[in-house]
Design a protein around this motif. Structure first.
Motif, PDB file in Angstrom:
ATOM      1  N   PHE A   7       0.980  -1.174   0.076  1.00  0.00           N
ATOM      2  CA  PHE A   7       0.161  -0.084  -0.067  1.00  0.00           C
ATOM      3  C   PHE A   7       0.732   1.366  -0.011  1.00  0.00           C
ATOM      4  N   ARG A   8       1.816   1.131   0.782  1.00  0.00           N
ATOM      5  CA  ARG A   8       2.778   2.466   0.937  1.00  0.00           C
ATOM      6  C   ARG A   8       3.327   2.532  -0.263  1.00  0.00           C
ATOM      7  N   ARG A   9       3.954   1.793  -1.211  1.00  0.00           N
ATOM      8  CA  ARG A   9       4.676   1.923  -2.360  1.00  0.00           C
ATOM      9  C   ARG A   9       3.626   2.228  -3.537  1.00  0.00           C
ATOM     10  N   VAL A  10       2.300   1.938  -3.389  1.00  0.00           N
ATOM     11  CA  VAL A  10       1.257   2.450  -4.381  1.00  0.00           C
ATOM     12  C   VAL A  10       0.726   3.776  -4.075  1.00  0.00           C
ATOM     13  N   ILE A  11       0.393   3.897  -2.818  1.00  0.00           N
ATOM     14  CA  ILE A  11      -0.388   4.904  -2.639  1.00  0.00           C
ATOM     15  C   ILE A  11       0.180   6.179  -1.936  1.00  0.00           C
ATOM     16  N   GLY A  12       1.502   5.632  -1.302  1.00  0.00           N
ATOM     17  CA  GLY A  12       2.354   6.599  -0.584  1.00  0.00           C
ATOM     18  C   GLY A  12       2.139   6.551   0.912  1.00  0.00           C
ATOM     19  N   PRO A  13       2.641   7.219   1.771  1.00  0.00           N
ATOM     20  CA  PRO A  13       2.584   7.294   3.121  1.00  0.00           C
ATOM     21  C   PRO A  13       1.098   7.423   3.505  1.00  0.00           C
ATOM     22  N   GLY A  14       0.800   6.869   4.601  1.00  0.00           N
ATOM     23  CA  GLY A  14      -0.644   7.248   5.464  1.00  0.00           C
ATOM     24  C   GLY A  14      -0.399   8.088   6.641  1.00  0.00           C
ATOM     25  N   TRP A  15      -1.429   8.368   7.218  1.00  0.00           N
ATOM     26  CA  TRP A  15      -1.296   9.246   8.514  1.00  0.00           C
ATOM     27  C   TRP A  15      -0.504   8.776   9.608  1.00  0.00           C
ATOM     28  N   ARG A  16      -0.400   7.391   9.799  1.00  0.00           N
ATOM     29  CA  ARG A  16       0.484   6.963  10.815  1.00  0.00           C
ATOM     30  C   ARG A  16       1.735   7.232  10.285  1.00  0.00           C
ATOM     31  N   ASP A  17       2.135   6.919   9.251  1.00  0.00           N
ATOM     32  CA  ASP A  17       3.778   7.386   8.779  1.00  0.00           C
ATOM     33  C   ASP A  17       4.011   8.593   9.094  1.00  0.00           C
ATOM     34  N   LYS A  18       3.080   9.678   8.658  1.00  0.00           N
ATOM     35  CA  LYS A  18       3.373  10.873   8.968  1.00  0.00           C
ATOM     36  C   LYS A  18       3.432  11.552  10.505  1.00  0.00           C
ATOM     37  N   PHE A  19       2.676  11.063  11.277  1.00  0.00           N
ATOM     38  CA  PHE A  19       2.489  11.689  12.458  1.00  0.00           C
ATOM     39  C   PHE A  19       2.734  10.490  13.484  1.00  0.00           C
ATOM     40  N   GLY A  20       3.088   9.273  13.271  1.00  0.00           N
ATOM     41  CA  GLY A  20       3.623   8.351  14.290  1.00  0.00           C
ATOM     42  C   GLY A  20       2.584   7.488  14.963  1.00  0.00           C
ATOM     43  N   ASP A  21       3.014   6.478  15.541  1.00  0.00           N
ATOM     44  CA  ASP A  21       2.030   5.828  16.405  1.00  0.00           C
ATOM     45  C   ASP A  21       1.401   6.265  17.593  1.00  0.00           C
ATOM     46  N   ASP A  22       2.131   7.402  18.125  1.00  0.00           N
ATOM     47  CA  ASP A  22       1.501   8.011  19.471  1.00  0.00           C
ATOM     48  C   ASP A  22       0.318   8.868  19.114  1.00  0.00           C
ATOM     49  N   ALA A  23       0.125   9.543  17.683  1.00  0.00           N
ATOM     50  CA  ALA A  23      -0.877  10.041  17.301  1.00  0.00           C
ATOM     51  C   ALA A  23      -2.075   9.358  17.407  1.00  0.00           C
ATOM     52  N   PHE A  24      -1.961   8.121  17.179  1.00  0.00           N
ATOM     53  CA  PHE A  24      -3.150   6.815  16.919  1.00  0.00           C
ATOM     54  C   PHE A  24      -3.381   6.039  18.450  1.00  0.00           C
ATOM     55  N   ASP A  25      -2.336   5.836  19.178  1.00  0.00           N
ATOM     56  CA  ASP A  25      -2.512   4.823  20.343  1.00  0.00           C
ATOM     57  C   ASP A  25      -2.719   5.731  21.520  1.00  0.00           C
ATOM     58  N   ASN A  26      -3.671   6.375  21.637  1.00  0.00           N
ATOM     59  CA  ASN A  26      -4.152   7.200  22.768  1.00  0.00           C
ATOM     60  C   ASN A  26      -5.859   7.364  23.000  1.00  0.00           C
ATOM     61  N   ASP A  27      -6.093   7.564  23.963  1.00  0.00           N
ATOM     62  CA  ASP A  27      -7.689   7.392  24.367  1.00  0.00           C
ATOM     63  C   ASP A  27      -8.338   8.570  23.317  1.00  0.00           C
ATOM     64  N   SER A  28      -7.981   9.730  23.247  1.00  0.00           N
ATOM     65  CA  SER A  28      -8.431  10.623  22.355  1.00  0.00           C
ATOM     66  C   SER A  28      -8.835  10.015  20.909  1.00  0.00           C
ATOM     67  N   PHE A  29      -7.788   9.555  20.495  1.00  0.00           N
ATOM     68  CA  PHE A  29      -8.193   8.892  18.988  1.00  0.00           C
ATOM     69  C   PHE A  29      -9.208   7.771  18.965  1.00  0.00           C
ATOM     70  N   ARG A  30      -8.811   7.045  19.950  1.00  0.00           N
ATOM     71  CA  ARG A  30      -9.570   5.712  20.137  1.00  0.00           C
ATOM     72  C   ARG A  30     -11.204   6.232  20.247  1.00  0.00           C
ATOM     73  N   THR A  31     -11.383   7.059  21.265  1.00  0.00           N
ATOM     74  CA  THR A  31     -12.750   7.721  21.490  1.00  0.00           C
ATOM     75  C   THR A  31     -13.428   8.188  20.136  1.00  0.00           C
ATOM     76  N   TRP A  32     -12.646   9.184  19.346  1.00  0.00           N
ATOM     77  CA  TRP A  32     -13.102   9.630  18.226  1.00  0.00           C
ATOM     78  C   TRP A  32     -13.352   8.548  17.203  1.00  0.00           C
ATOM     79  N   SER A  33     -12.361   7.550  17.135  1.00  0.00           N
ATOM     80  CA  SER A  33     -12.635   6.598  15.905  1.00  0.00           C
ATOM     81  C   SER A  33     -13.946   5.631  16.491  1.00  0.00           C
TER      82      SER A  33
END
Length: 128
Positions: A25-51
Motif C-alpha cells: 500500500f505504501r509503495r502504491v499510494i504513498g505514506p499514510g497518516w500513521r507514517d506522517k504523525f507516528g504511532d503516538d497520534a493514534f495510540d491514545n484515548d482521544s483517537f480511540r474515542t473519536w474512532s
C-alpha cells in the motif's frame, strides 16, 4: 482501471501477509497518516474515542433485521453478481461515494453506496 488500482490489485494478490500488504500500500499510494504523525497520534484515548464514535455512527445506520438489509432488498442483483464471481463485499467508512472492484471477486464500497438501492444495484452489475 487506472494504473495505481492495477498495481494495488496485483500487489494484494501476491503479498503474503499483513506486513507485505501494508508495505505494498505504501509503495502504491504513498505514506499514510500513521507514517506522517507516528504511532503516538493514534495510540491514545482521544483517537480511540473519536474512532469509536465514527464507527458507532456508521453502525447505527445498519438495519436491525436482515429483511431490511441491502442484500435482502437487492437479492436478485446480488445473486446475479455471485453467479458471475462476486465472493466478498467490503464496506468502508468514508466520505463521498467510493467503489472499486478488487480482482475478479471482491467489491470495495462505502456505506452510502450500499444503502442506496440504485447505486448498490449498479455496482453489483459490474459483475456479469
Amino acid at each position: 482501471m487506472d494504473g495505481n488500482a492495477g498495481k494495488l490489485d496485483e500487489g494484494l494478490r501476491t503479498a503474503a501477509g499483513p506486513k507485505e500488504h501494508a508495505d505494498h500500500f505504501r509503495r502504491v499510494i504513498g505514506p499514510g497518516w500513521r507514517d506522517k504523525f507516528g504511532d503516538d497520534a493514534f495510540d491514545n484515548d482521544s483517537f480511540r474515542t473519536w474512532s469509536q464514535r465514527r464507527w458507532d455512527a456508521q453502525l447505527a445506520t445498519l438495519p436491525a433485521r436482515v429483511e431490511e438489509s441491502a442484500e435482502w432488498r437487492d437479492l436478485p442483483n446480488l445473486i446475479n453478481a455471485w453467479r458471475a464471481g462476486l465472493r466478498k463485499i467490503i464496506i468502508i467508512p468514508c466520505s463521498g461515494a467510493f467503489t472499486h472492484k478488487l480482482g475478479e471477486s471482491v467489491l470495495l464500497m462505502d456505506f452510502a453506496t450500499r444503502d442506496n438501492s440504485d447505486s448498490y444495484r449498479q455496482v453489483l452489475s459490474t459483475f456479469g
